[in-house]
Write a protein that holds these residues in place. Structure first.
Motif, PDB file in Angstrom:
ATOM      1  N   MET A 156      -4.773  -3.512   5.431  1.00 29.11           N
ATOM      2  CA  MET A 156      -4.512  -2.265   4.715  1.00 29.11           C
ATOM      3  C   MET A 156      -3.687  -1.260   5.524  1.00 29.11           C
ATOM      4  N   PRO A 157      -3.922  -1.071   6.819  1.00 29.38           N
ATOM      5  CA  PRO A 157      -3.077  -0.091   7.527  1.00 29.38           C
ATOM      6  C   PRO A 157      -1.588  -0.432   7.471  1.00 29.38           C
ATOM      7  N   SER A 158      -1.250  -1.708   7.633  1.00 28.30           N
ATOM      8  CA  SER A 158       0.175  -2.058   7.562  1.00 28.30           C
ATOM      9  C   SER A 158       0.700  -1.926   6.134  1.00 28.30           C
ATOM     10  N   MET A 159      -0.145  -2.235   5.139  1.00 29.73           N
ATOM     11  CA  MET A 159       0.283  -2.045   3.750  1.00 29.73           C
ATOM     12  C   MET A 159       0.537  -0.569   3.476  1.00 29.73           C
ATOM     13  N   TYR A 196      -1.818   6.201  -0.799  1.00 32.62           N
ATOM     14  CA  TYR A 196      -3.163   6.726  -1.046  1.00 32.62           C
ATOM     15  C   TYR A 196      -3.788   6.056  -2.262  1.00 32.62           C
ATOM     16  N   ALA A 197      -2.990   5.903  -3.316  1.00 32.31           N
ATOM     17  CA  ALA A 197      -3.504   5.302  -4.550  1.00 32.31           C
ATOM     18  C   ALA A 197      -3.925   3.853  -4.332  1.00 32.31           C
ATOM     19  N   VAL A 198      -3.141   3.105  -3.566  1.00 34.04           N
ATOM     20  CA  VAL A 198      -3.489   1.704  -3.297  1.00 34.04           C
ATOM     21  C   VAL A 198      -4.768   1.632  -2.478  1.00 34.04           C
ATOM     22  N   ALA A 199      -4.905   2.482  -1.477  1.00 32.68           N
ATOM     23  CA  ALA A 199      -6.121   2.488  -0.664  1.00 32.68           C
ATOM     24  C   ALA A 199      -7.352   2.835  -1.502  1.00 32.68           C
ATOM     25  N   ILE A 200      -7.229   3.846  -2.331  1.00 26.73           N
ATOM     26  CA  ILE A 200      -8.347   4.245  -3.194  1.00 26.73           C
ATOM     27  C   ILE A 200      -8.684   3.128  -4.171  1.00 26.73           C
ATOM     28  N   SER A 258       3.761   0.602   5.083  1.00 25.51           N
ATOM     29  CA  SER A 258       4.930   0.135   4.331  1.00 25.51           C
ATOM     30  C   SER A 258       5.098   0.913   3.032  1.00 25.51           C
ATOM     31  N   LEU A 259       3.993   1.140   2.337  1.00 20.08           N
ATOM     32  CA  LEU A 259       4.074   1.872   1.072  1.00 20.08           C
ATOM     33  C   LEU A 259       4.389   3.347   1.272  1.00 20.08           C
ATOM     34  N   SER A 260       4.003   3.902   2.425  1.00 20.76           N
ATOM     35  CA  SER A 260       4.267   5.329   2.646  1.00 20.76           C
ATOM     36  C   SER A 260       5.749   5.608   2.820  1.00 20.76           C
ATOM     37  N   GLU A 261       6.542   4.573   3.142  1.00 20.37           N
ATOM     38  CA  GLU A 261       7.987   4.776   3.194  1.00 20.37           C
ATOM     39  C   GLU A 261       8.550   5.017   1.798  1.00 20.37           C
ATOM     40  N   ILE A 262       7.886   4.460   0.793  1.00 28.91           N
ATOM     41  CA  ILE A 262       8.296   4.699  -0.598  1.00 28.91           C
ATOM     42  C   ILE A 262       7.744   6.039  -1.062  1.00 28.91           C
ATOM     43  N   SER A 263       6.409   6.169  -0.932  1.00 30.26           N
ATOM     44  CA  SER A 263       5.747   7.411  -1.332  1.00 30.26           C
ATOM     45  C   SER A 263       4.375   7.471  -0.683  1.00 30.26           C
ATOM     46  N   PRO A 264       4.037   8.582  -0.040  1.00 28.33           N
ATOM     47  CA  PRO A 264       2.697   8.705   0.539  1.00 28.33           C
ATOM     48  C   PRO A 264       1.603   8.617  -0.522  1.00 28.33           C
ATOM     49  N   TRP A 265       1.893   9.161  -1.692  1.00 30.54           N
ATOM     50  CA  TRP A 265       0.892   9.131  -2.755  1.00 30.54           C
ATOM     51  C   TRP A 265       0.632   7.714  -3.246  1.00 30.54           C
TER      52      TRP A 265
END
Length: 74
Positions: free
Chosen positions: A29-32, A45-49, A35-42
């Motif tokens: 999850m941290p690496s995911m 967050y949504a994927v983690a939640i 990677s996703l935060s380069e697109i959008s931080p939100w």
């Protein structure tokens, strides 16, 4: 000593598979999220939640299914 029943064994196997799969997802999850935060931080967050809620939802649904199969009122 009595041997465990088949349903207890299958429940333990199912729980082990669910925990193992969740462990793998949380390990990566941290690496995911990075990677996703380069697109959008939100989005990260949504994927983690989603994954945290899905972990609990799987066990909740499994419990409901087992309760329904045993005909125990909720």
């Amino acid at each position: 000593m009595s041997e465990p029943t088949t349903s207890n064994r299958s429940s333990a196997i199912a729980a082990a598979l669910i925990l193992g799969g969740t462990g793998l997802v949380f390990y990566y999850m941290p690496s995911m999220m990075m990677s996703l935060s380069e697109i959008s931080p939100w989005l990260s967050y949504a994927v983690a939640i989603f994954f945290v809620l899905a972990f609990f939802a799987v066990f909740w649904l499994r419990g409901r299914s087992q309760r329904k199969n045993k005909d125990i009122p909720e």
